[in-house]
Scaffold this active site. Structure first.
Site, PDB file in Angstrom:
ATOM      1  N   SER A 289      10.957 -71.360  -4.458  1.00 20.44           N
ATOM      2  CA  SER A 289      10.945 -70.715  -3.145  1.00 20.44           C
ATOM      3  C   SER A 289      10.667 -69.241  -3.352  1.00 20.44           C
ATOM      4  O   SER A 289      11.078 -68.660  -4.364  1.00 20.44           O
ATOM      5  CB  SER A 289      12.296 -70.893  -2.446  1.00 20.44           C
ATOM      6  OG  SER A 289      12.381 -70.081  -1.282  1.00 20.44           O
TER       7      SER A 289
ATOM      8  N   TYR B  24      21.315 -69.808  -3.476  1.00 23.66           N
ATOM      9  CA  TYR B  24      20.013 -70.485  -3.376  1.00 23.66           C
ATOM     10  C   TYR B  24      18.951 -69.714  -4.149  1.00 23.66           C
ATOM     11  O   TYR B  24      18.168 -70.302  -4.900  1.00 23.66           O
ATOM     12  CB  TYR B  24      19.633 -70.596  -1.904  1.00 23.66           C
ATOM     13  CG  TYR B  24      18.300 -71.257  -1.649  1.00 23.66           C
ATOM     14  CD1 TYR B  24      18.155 -72.645  -1.730  1.00 23.66           C
ATOM     15  CD2 TYR B  24      17.181 -70.501  -1.313  1.00 23.66           C
ATOM     16  CE1 TYR B  24      16.938 -73.260  -1.487  1.00 23.66           C
ATOM     17  CE2 TYR B  24      15.958 -71.110  -1.069  1.00 23.66           C
ATOM     18  CZ  TYR B  24      15.836 -72.483  -1.152  1.00 23.66           C
ATOM     19  OH  TYR B  24      14.630 -73.079  -0.908  1.00 23.66           O
TER      20      TYR B  24
ATOM     21  N   LYS C 291      16.555 -70.987  -7.363  1.00 26.96           N
ATOM     22  CA  LYS C 291      15.100 -71.070  -7.266  1.00 26.96           C
ATOM     23  C   LYS C 291      14.416 -70.163  -8.293  1.00 26.96           C
ATOM     24  O   LYS C 291      13.297 -70.448  -8.735  1.00 26.96           O
ATOM     25  CB  LYS C 291      14.650 -70.747  -5.845  1.00 26.96           C
ATOM     26  CG  LYS C 291      15.041 -71.839  -4.846  1.00 26.96           C
ATOM     27  CD  LYS C 291      14.494 -73.208  -5.271  1.00 26.96           C
ATOM     28  CE  LYS C 291      14.789 -74.299  -4.278  1.00 26.96           C
ATOM     29  NZ  LYS C 291      14.229 -75.611  -4.688  1.00 26.96           N
TER      30      LYS C 291
END
Length: 294
Positions: A145, A159, A163
């Site tokens: 991402s 998160y 990533k």
């Protein structure tokens, strides 16, 4: 790598969103498709949809954070189809973490790493040795991402960290495949360039009990629709990239053996330049100051 009818593609997180879009796109090329997802009802719906569209498809309920489950998936795929040519380690979750990093619930980190990082590694370990041994062309696509893979998103630090790890893992995989002179390529996917309508915002619905929060949330989970409404109320228009465009970008990237599956984006390019400049200048990461943490 040339995609051809009869080849086999395995996609994790395939019951919806980007994963389902990739699976449908591979099926349109005539590939046999393996759908893996933790959400059984959505997986059955996706399986039926692809089957009705004429695809040869296999579906398995799999928690990619469970190594044994992913190894069993690989056995089932090879028992059924005898080969794997494309592997998309796509399954991912948000963490639901709140507050400053030092205030995060440790289980938020454990769950996110279990799926977003360990899930990718489990896929690599379960499939790549057999893909290499076959001697046939193959390709591995790992979903990262921009929020972490390109530059940290401090407002979603758990998160973002996972990533970022996916990028480094894929770079390492690429180097190892080259050292083996394997006919298997590797790519890291940055879906976008805009927001995507996926189930990531509601991923807490599939959170396993072993990673349950150790203390209750201070605020309710916010859906994508609620976030979008709040942004519009604040005067910010939000652009969305259709998941079908992401799937098309993946197919084009595989055909071109492209490592960086990174769609054109002025915003991402600015982030990349700013971060690289900060490192080269040995300067503080002032590019993070645009994020409001209060």
């Amino acid at each position: 790598m040339r995609l051809a009818a009869g080849q086999v593609a395995v996609v994790t997180g395939a019951a919806s969103g980007i994963g389902l879009a990739m699976a449908r796109r591979f099926a349109a090329e005539g590939l046999k498709v393996v759908l893996a997802d933790v959400e059984e009802a959505a997986l059955e719906k996706a399986f039926t949809r692809l089957r009705d569209e004429g695809a040869e498809v296999l579906a398995r309920t799999v928690d990619v954070g469970d190594r044994t489950a992913v190894l069993s998936l690989a056995d089932a795929v090879y028992d059924t189809f005898g080969a794997v040519h494309v592997l998309c380690n796509n399954a991912g979750v948000g963490s639901g973490a709140e507050g400053r990093m030092w205030e995060h619930d440790p289980n938020d980190w454990k769950w996110a790493f279990s799926v977003n990082v360990w899930g990718v590694f489990h896929g690599i370990q379960a499939f790549v040795p057999r893909m290499i041994a076959s001697g046939e062309p193959g390709h591995v696509v790992n979903t990262s991402s921009a929020d972490g893979g390109i530059a940290p998103l401090p407002t979603a630090s758990v998160y973002a960290v996972t990533k970022a790890a996916v990028v480094t893992m894929t770079e390492s995989l690429y180097a190892h495949l080259k050292a083996e002179h394997a006919r298997v390529g590797a790519s890291v996917l940055f879906p976008g360039p805009h927001m995507l309508r996926t189930g990531l915002w509601e991923s807490h619905r599939n959170r396993p009990g072993r990673y349950a929060k150790q203390r209750p949330r201070k605020t309710p989970y916010r859906s994508l629709d609620q976030w979008e409404a709040a942004m519009k109320e604040a005067g910010h228009e939000v652009a969305f990239t259709p998941v079908e465009e992401v799937a098309e970008h993946v197919v084009e990237g595989i055909r071109a053996d492209r490592f960086w599956m990174l769609p054109p984006s002025e915003h991402s390019d600015r982030q990349i330049r700013a971060r690289a400049r900060s490192m080269l200048d040995r300067a503080d990461p002032t590019y993070l100051e645009s994020f409001v943490l209060d």
